[in-house]
Write a protein that holds these residues in place. Structure first.
Motif, PDB file in Angstrom:
ATOM      1  N   ALA A 152       0.850  -1.188   0.000  1.00  0.00           N
ATOM      2  CA  ALA A 152       0.000   0.000   0.000  1.00  0.00           C
ATOM      3  C   ALA A 152       0.887   1.240   0.000  1.00  0.00           C
ATOM      4  N   LYS A 153       0.360   2.325  -0.556  1.00  0.00           N
ATOM      5  CA  LYS A 153       1.119   3.578  -0.583  1.00  0.00           C
ATOM      6  C   LYS A 153       0.183   4.745  -0.349  1.00  0.00           C
ATOM      7  N   HIS A 154       0.586   5.624   0.572  1.00  0.00           N
ATOM      8  CA  HIS A 154      -0.118   6.881   0.810  1.00  0.00           C
ATOM      9  C   HIS A 154       0.743   8.023   0.287  1.00  0.00           C
ATOM     10  N   VAL A 155       0.141   8.931  -0.447  1.00  0.00           N
ATOM     11  CA  VAL A 155       0.813  10.151  -0.891  1.00  0.00           C
ATOM     12  C   VAL A 155      -0.014  11.334  -0.399  1.00  0.00           C
ATOM     13  N   LEU A 156       0.595  12.160   0.434  1.00  0.00           N
ATOM     14  CA  LEU A 156      -0.039  13.378   0.947  1.00  0.00           C
ATOM     15  C   LEU A 156       0.641  14.588   0.334  1.00  0.00           C
ATOM     16  N   GLN A 157      -0.147  15.481  -0.249  1.00  0.00           N
ATOM     17  CA  GLN A 157       0.348  16.766  -0.745  1.00  0.00           C
ATOM     18  C   GLN A 157      -0.560  17.860  -0.191  1.00  0.00           C
ATOM     19  N   HIS A 158       0.068  18.937   0.268  1.00  0.00           N
ATOM     20  CA  HIS A 158      -0.759  20.014   0.809  1.00  0.00           C
ATOM     21  C   HIS A 158      -0.048  21.351   0.656  1.00  0.00           C
ATOM     22  N   ASP A 159      -0.854  22.421   0.650  1.00  0.00           N
ATOM     23  CA  ASP A 159      -0.351  23.782   0.628  1.00  0.00           C
ATOM     24  C   ASP A 159      -1.371  24.663   1.339  1.00  0.00           C
ATOM     25  N   ALA A 160      -1.247  25.979   1.153  1.00  0.00           N
ATOM     26  CA  ALA A 160      -2.142  26.899   1.851  1.00  0.00           C
ATOM     27  C   ALA A 160      -3.590  26.752   1.391  1.00  0.00           C
ATOM     28  N   ASP A 161      -3.801  26.195   0.189  1.00  0.00           N
ATOM     29  CA  ASP A 161      -5.152  26.086  -0.354  1.00  0.00           C
ATOM     30  C   ASP A 161      -5.870  24.803   0.050  1.00  0.00           C
ATOM     31  N   GLY A 162      -5.121  23.775   0.398  1.00  0.00           N
ATOM     32  CA  GLY A 162      -5.793  22.531   0.763  1.00  0.00           C
ATOM     33  C   GLY A 162      -4.857  21.341   0.703  1.00  0.00           C
ATOM     34  N   TYR A 163      -5.458  20.150   0.627  1.00  0.00           N
ATOM     35  CA  TYR A 163      -4.682  18.913   0.636  1.00  0.00           C
ATOM     36  C   TYR A 163      -5.215  17.954  -0.419  1.00  0.00           C
ATOM     37  N   GLN A 164      -4.357  17.026  -0.819  1.00  0.00           N
ATOM     38  CA  GLN A 164      -4.707  15.933  -1.722  1.00  0.00           C
ATOM     39  C   GLN A 164      -4.084  14.668  -1.167  1.00  0.00           C
ATOM     40  N   LEU A 165      -4.895  13.647  -0.964  1.00  0.00           N
ATOM     41  CA  LEU A 165      -4.430  12.345  -0.475  1.00  0.00           C
ATOM     42  C   LEU A 165      -4.743  11.278  -1.504  1.00  0.00           C
ATOM     43  N   THR A 166      -3.765  10.405  -1.753  1.00  0.00           N
ATOM     44  CA  THR A 166      -3.972   9.272  -2.654  1.00  0.00           C
ATOM     45  C   THR A 166      -3.486   8.007  -1.969  1.00  0.00           C
ATOM     46  N   GLU A 167      -4.295   6.967  -2.036  1.00  0.00           N
ATOM     47  CA  GLU A 167      -3.905   5.655  -1.508  1.00  0.00           C
ATOM     48  C   GLU A 167      -4.049   4.623  -2.622  1.00  0.00           C
ATOM     49  N   THR A 168      -3.003   3.815  -2.822  1.00  0.00           N
ATOM     50  CA  THR A 168      -3.067   2.733  -3.800  1.00  0.00           C
ATOM     51  C   THR A 168      -2.687   1.421  -3.131  1.00  0.00           C
ATOM     52  N   TRP A 169      -3.342   0.354  -3.552  1.00  0.00           N
ATOM     53  CA  TRP A 169      -3.065  -1.003  -3.060  1.00  0.00           C
ATOM     54  C   TRP A 169      -2.810  -1.905  -4.258  1.00  0.00           C
ATOM     55  N   GLU A 170      -1.748  -2.713  -4.157  1.00  0.00           N
ATOM     56  CA  GLU A 170      -1.474  -3.739  -5.155  1.00  0.00           C
ATOM     57  C   GLU A 170      -1.231  -5.051  -4.439  1.00  0.00           C
ATOM     58  N   GLY A 171      -1.973  -6.091  -4.822  1.00  0.00           N
ATOM     59  CA  GLY A 171      -1.850  -7.383  -4.179  1.00  0.00           C
ATOM     60  C   GLY A 171      -0.525  -8.053  -4.481  1.00  0.00           C
ATOM     61  N   SER A 172      -0.122  -8.958  -3.589  1.00  0.00           N
ATOM     62  CA  SER A 172       1.098  -9.750  -3.790  1.00  0.00           C
ATOM     63  C   SER A 172       0.744 -11.074  -4.452  1.00  0.00           C
ATOM     64  N   GLY A 173       1.689 -11.615  -5.247  1.00  0.00           N
ATOM     65  CA  GLY A 173       1.476 -12.911  -5.880  1.00  0.00           C
ATOM     66  C   GLY A 173       0.278 -12.895  -6.814  1.00  0.00           C
ATOM     67  N   LEU A 174      -0.560 -13.928  -6.697  1.00  0.00           N
ATOM     68  CA  LEU A 174      -1.733 -14.030  -7.564  1.00  0.00           C
ATOM     69  C   LEU A 174      -2.727 -12.904  -7.341  1.00  0.00           C
ATOM     70  N   LEU A 175      -2.710 -12.304  -6.160  1.00  0.00           N
ATOM     71  CA  LEU A 175      -3.628 -11.196  -5.887  1.00  0.00           C
ATOM     72  C   LEU A 175      -3.339  -9.988  -6.763  1.00  0.00           C
ATOM     73  N   ALA A 176      -2.114  -9.921  -7.312  1.00  0.00           N
ATOM     74  CA  ALA A 176      -1.774  -8.808  -8.196  1.00  0.00           C
ATOM     75  C   ALA A 176      -2.641  -8.812  -9.452  1.00  0.00           C
ATOM     76  N   LEU A 177      -3.165  -9.986  -9.823  1.00  0.00           N
ATOM     77  CA  LEU A 177      -4.006 -10.094 -11.011  1.00  0.00           C
ATOM     78  C   LEU A 177      -5.340  -9.384 -10.834  1.00  0.00           C
ATOM     79  N   LEU A 178      -5.718  -9.107  -9.602  1.00  0.00           N
ATOM     80  CA  LEU A 178      -7.002  -8.447  -9.348  1.00  0.00           C
ATOM     81  C   LEU A 178      -6.964  -6.958  -9.676  1.00  0.00           C
ATOM     82  N   GLY A 179      -5.765  -6.413  -9.888  1.00  0.00           N
ATOM     83  CA  GLY A 179      -5.651  -5.011 -10.243  1.00  0.00           C
ATOM     84  C   GLY A 179      -5.450  -4.103  -9.048  1.00  0.00           C
ATOM     85  N   GLU A 180      -5.336  -2.817  -9.319  1.00  0.00           N
ATOM     86  CA  GLU A 180      -5.011  -1.819  -8.298  1.00  0.00           C
ATOM     87  C   GLU A 180      -6.268  -1.227  -7.677  1.00  0.00           C
ATOM     88  N   ILE A 181      -6.229  -1.051  -6.371  1.00  0.00           N
ATOM     89  CA  ILE A 181      -7.257  -0.308  -5.646  1.00  0.00           C
ATOM     90  C   ILE A 181      -6.738   1.107  -5.438  1.00  0.00           C
TER      91      ILE A 181
END
Length: 229
Positions: free
Chosen positions: A43-72
């Motif tokens: 899993a990966k969290h990316v936080l970006q922010h400034d005086a105007d606000g924030y942007q958060l992104t979270e991505t999940w990639e499964g391990s092994g055969l679960l990787a075939l299910l694609g990215e969340i």
């Protein structure tokens, strides 16, 4: 008299709440996700922010055969206020499933949520966050000593979370050793949840540990933080 003044000054300094700077303008936290001790995903969290606000992104990639299910992919964006984060738009995108969406109208005090059907609008409850922003809410408003309450929207509904502060402890994760603050979510009869925050650096989330009612365990631990804490 001089010794008394020094003693009083030290006492007041110790009693004063610690001040934490806001996190860097861009933070990346990568996590190892384990299921009963076995690698499940990255899993990966990316936080970006400034005086105007924030942007958060979270991505999940499964391990092994679960990787075939694609990215969340989940995203949250909104404003930063003196009271903390105020989300505006939350989206949850997963393969082979309709997207989930929550939109916050703070002027009208309503939340519009949509998932598998027409949109639903309801009043914004107290301490409202979305499924992603609540994890980073502590970075912009440090937790106090008492219970911490959230109403968390995710497009499908609103969940009520109450965390108790368990105290500070040393935490070892693949990203390093940290002075951490441990929070324990009050038991809802379904699972127990613990959350560790980096008490030395803006209370960023370091570890999430969940135990289901049947004993199954999910452990999300920080493996890399950029910039390094």
């Amino acid at each position: 008299m001089r010794h008394w003044c020094i003693a009083i000054a030290l006492s007041l300094a110790a009693a004063a709440p610690s001040v934490r700077a806001a996190p860097p303008a861009r933070v990346v936290i990568e996590y190892d996700v384990l299921y009963n001790g076995t690698a499940l995903a990255k899993a990966k969290h990316v936080l970006q922010h400034d005086a105007d606000g924030y942007q958060l992104t979270e991505t999940w990639e499964g391990s092994g055969l679960l990787a075939l299910l694609g990215e969340i992919r989940r995203t949250s964006q909104g404003r930063i206020t003196p009271a903390g984060l105020r989300p505006l738009v939350y989206e949850d995108l997963r393969p082979r499933r309709p997207p989930a969406e929550a939109r916050f109208d703070w002027d009208a005090r309503t939340i519009m949520q949509k998932f598998r059907g027409p949109p639903r609008t309801e009043p914004i409850p107290s301490h409202a966050q979305d499924r992603l922003s609540f994890l980073f809410a502590f970075a912009f408003k440090a937790p106090g000593k008492g219970p911490i309450e959230f109403h968390v929207a995710d497009g499908k509904g609103i969940a009520h979370y109450v965390f108790d502060v368990a105290g500070r402890e040393r935490l070892s994760v693949p990203a390093g050793e940290f002075d951490a603050l441990r929070l324990v979510k009050r038991d809802d009869g379904k699972k127990t949840t613990q959350l560790w925050l980096d008490a030395g650096h803006s209370y960023l989330p370091l570890r999430i540990h969940i135990v289901e009612k049947d004993g199954k365990r999910i452990d999300q631990v920080a493996a890399r933080i950029e910039p390094p804490a």
